[in-house]
Design an enzyme around this catalytic site. Structure first.
Site, PDB file in Angstrom:
ATOM      1  N   ASP A  32      49.057  37.523  35.576  1.00  0.00           N
ATOM      2  CA  ASP A  32      49.302  38.001  37.478  1.00  0.00           C
ATOM      3  C   ASP A  32      50.186  38.458  38.111  1.00  0.00           C
ATOM      4  O   ASP A  32      50.611  36.798  37.820  1.00  0.00           O
ATOM      5  CB  ASP A  32      47.333  36.626  37.874  1.00  0.00           C
ATOM      6  CG  ASP A  32      46.563  37.593  38.765  1.00  0.00           C
ATOM      7  OD1 ASP A  32      47.444  38.338  39.283  1.00  0.00           O
ATOM      8  OD2 ASP A  32      46.264  36.251  38.438  1.00  0.00           O
ATOM      9  N   GLY A  35      43.030  32.408  48.350  1.00  0.00           N
ATOM     10  CA  GLY A  35      42.870  30.553  49.172  1.00  0.00           C
ATOM     11  C   GLY A  35      41.872  30.862  49.812  1.00  0.00           C
ATOM     12  O   GLY A  35      40.902  32.032  49.880  1.00  0.00           O
ATOM     13  N   HIS A  56      41.419  41.567  44.672  1.00  0.00           N
ATOM     14  CA  HIS A  56      42.434  40.029  44.298  1.00  0.00           C
ATOM     15  C   HIS A  56      41.399  38.886  45.692  1.00  0.00           C
ATOM     16  O   HIS A  56      40.676  38.930  46.542  1.00  0.00           O
ATOM     17  CB  HIS A  56      44.392  40.090  44.827  1.00  0.00           C
ATOM     18  CG  HIS A  56      44.972  40.831  43.724  1.00  0.00           C
ATOM     19  ND1 HIS A  56      45.350  39.627  42.674  1.00  0.00           N
ATOM     20  CD2 HIS A  56      44.420  41.524  42.717  1.00  0.00           C
ATOM     21  CE1 HIS A  56      45.719  40.444  41.600  1.00  0.00           C
ATOM     22  NE2 HIS A  56      45.599  41.941  42.146  1.00  0.00           N
ATOM     23  N   GLY A  57      42.029  37.905  45.226  1.00  0.00           N
ATOM     24  CA  GLY A  57      41.637  37.246  46.449  1.00  0.00           C
ATOM     25  C   GLY A  57      40.145  37.079  47.138  1.00  0.00           C
ATOM     26  O   GLY A  57      39.402  36.726  48.304  1.00  0.00           O
ATOM     27  N   SER A  65      37.545  34.311  46.222  1.00  0.00           N
ATOM     28  CA  SER A  65      36.932  33.367  46.434  1.00  0.00           C
ATOM     29  C   SER A  65      37.058  33.350  47.384  1.00  0.00           C
ATOM     30  O   SER A  65      37.757  34.130  48.990  1.00  0.00           O
ATOM     31  CB  SER A  65      38.677  32.507  46.353  1.00  0.00           C
ATOM     32  OG  SER A  65      38.142  31.863  44.929  1.00  0.00           O
ATOM     33  N   VAL A  79      39.568  35.561  40.504  1.00  0.00           N
ATOM     34  CA  VAL A  79      38.258  34.660  41.175  1.00  0.00           C
ATOM     35  C   VAL A  79      40.086  33.185  40.297  1.00  0.00           C
ATOM     36  O   VAL A  79      39.682  33.169  39.705  1.00  0.00           O
ATOM     37  CB  VAL A  79      37.558  33.942  40.726  1.00  0.00           C
ATOM     38  CG1 VAL A  79      36.978  32.843  41.467  1.00  0.00           C
ATOM     39  CG2 VAL A  79      37.085  35.475  41.025  1.00  0.00           C
ATOM     40  N   ALA A  80      40.569  32.595  41.724  1.00  0.00           N
ATOM     41  CA  ALA A  80      41.100  31.430  41.154  1.00  0.00           C
ATOM     42  C   ALA A  80      41.154  30.196  42.025  1.00  0.00           C
ATOM     43  O   ALA A  80      40.285  28.964  41.389  1.00  0.00           O
ATOM     44  CB  ALA A  80      42.441  31.188  40.777  1.00  0.00           C
TER      45      ALA A  80
HETATM   46  P1  13P Z   1      41.364  33.624  45.116  1.00  0.00           P
HETATM   47  O1  13P Z   1      42.626  32.272  44.666  1.00  0.00           O
HETATM   48  O2  13P Z   1      42.036  33.842  46.381  1.00  0.00           O
HETATM   49  O3  13P Z   1      40.817  33.920  44.142  1.00  0.00           O
HETATM   50  O4  13P Z   1      42.628  34.659  44.336  1.00  0.00           O
HETATM   51  C1  13P Z   1      42.977  35.037  43.550  1.00  0.00           C
HETATM   52  C2  13P Z   1      43.534  36.266  42.630  1.00  0.00           C
HETATM   53  O5  13P Z   1      43.871  37.349  43.092  1.00  0.00           O
HETATM   54  C3  13P Z   1      44.733  35.812  41.130  1.00  0.00           C
HETATM   55  O6  13P Z   1      45.036  37.025  41.453  1.00  0.00           O
END
Ligand code: 13P
Length: 285
Positions: free
Chosen positions: A83, A182, A209-210, A212, A232-233
């Site tokens: 990633d 984030g 992406h992003g 979350s 999702v991270a």
């Molecule tokens: P988040 O941390 O906002 O979920 O983003 C995760 C992401 O896009 C990983 O590539």
């Protein structure tokens, strides 16, 4: 013998059937266990995503062995994905090691340079049957060591996206339509018209992406408009950490990782289940 797969088939199937495959950022054995066990219980295809700093922390060889073990153990498609990699030679090394899914992120480069860099990875990866995702436009926020200031963010231009996909030969395109890595300051505003336009012009699976901290309805609307992979991270990391912190508050003398990791894994599992439901990927295998 069954093993990890590329993201090719799973994303094309999701595109055809109108759902998204979740890509969960993992960091170690415990986080991989939570993701694959939950996905297997729910019969969902799943992508384990590792950023450059995760791979450095956990070790590419350890991670690929863990992912391969998971792929043999469970009867669902499991991919392990590089990633936000910016270093072409690192991606090549990891493909040689067995990774079958990668993202080359040259989104900070000018258009022509982005194409040139991505093409080099595509040519290399496809020889081994590995898939390549690339990003056009630029997401704000922070993903591990990658920090993009709000003033440097850029939405994906639909016409350029068409040209980018045609000239690079990528397997999936990460679009910038208003999400950020984030947590958000206010409610994120997604440019759905832009997404629709991109979908009409581009035929490969599209990636969000992003995801979350984005309301579920917005993620689902994006999926209905053509997003086939949802990353999702942060939404996993925060509850895991909070549950472990609470455990230590309640058990100040605790020191057994087999005990203090458990509430973290349980908290993470609840979010993984929820995200699979949001993605609509349950019972797709
Ligand atoms: P988040 O941390 O906002 O979920 O983003 C995760 C992401 O896009 C990983 O590539």
């Amino acid at each position: 013998m069954k093993d990890i797969v590329s993201t090719k088939e799973m994303l094309l199937k999701a595109q055809k059937e109108g759902y998204a495959v979740p890509a969960f950022n993992i960091h170690n054995l415990e986080t991989v266990q939570v993701v694959v066990e939950t996905a297997a219980e729910m019969r969902s295809p799943v992508i384990l995503a590792g950023t450059p700093s995760t791979i450095k922390y956990a070790g590419a060889d350890y991670l690929i062995s863990i992912a391969s073990t998971a792929a043999r153990k469970y009867d669902i498609p499991i991919a392990i994905h590089l990633d936000h990699f910016e270093d072409v030679s690192l991606i090549k090394n990891y493909i040689d090691l067995g990774f079958r899914s990668s993202m080359i992120d040259a989104s900070h480069e000018p258009f022509e340079k982005n194409i040139e860099t991505v093409k080099e990875v595509v040519e290399y990866a496809h020889k081994s049957g590995a898939t390549v995702e690339a990003e056009l436009g630029r997401l704000g926020g922070q993903e591990d060591d990658l920090v993009v200031d709000e003033k440097d963010t850029m939405y994906t231009n639909p016409q350029s996206a068409k040209e980018f996909v045609e000239r690079t030969g990528i397997d999936s395109l990460a679009v910038a339509i208003g999400t950020a890595h984030g947590l958000y300051k206010g409610e994120p505003k997604l440019d759905f018209n832009r997404l629709k336009e991109i979908r009409e012009l581009v035929d490969v699976p599209l990636v969000l992406h992003g995801a979350s901290d984005v309301p579920d309805e917005l993620v689902q609307k994006a999926i209905s408009l053509g997003i086939c992979k949802v990353n999702v991270a942060t939404d996993l990391k925060i509850p895991f950490a909070n549950a472990v912190k609470n455990y230590f508050l309640e058990h100040p003398d605790a020191n057994d990782p087999r005990k203090y990791m458990v509430p973290g894994k349980e908290a993470m599992k609840a979010i993984v289940m929820h995200k699979i439901n949001v993605c609509g990927s349950k019972n797709r295998v």
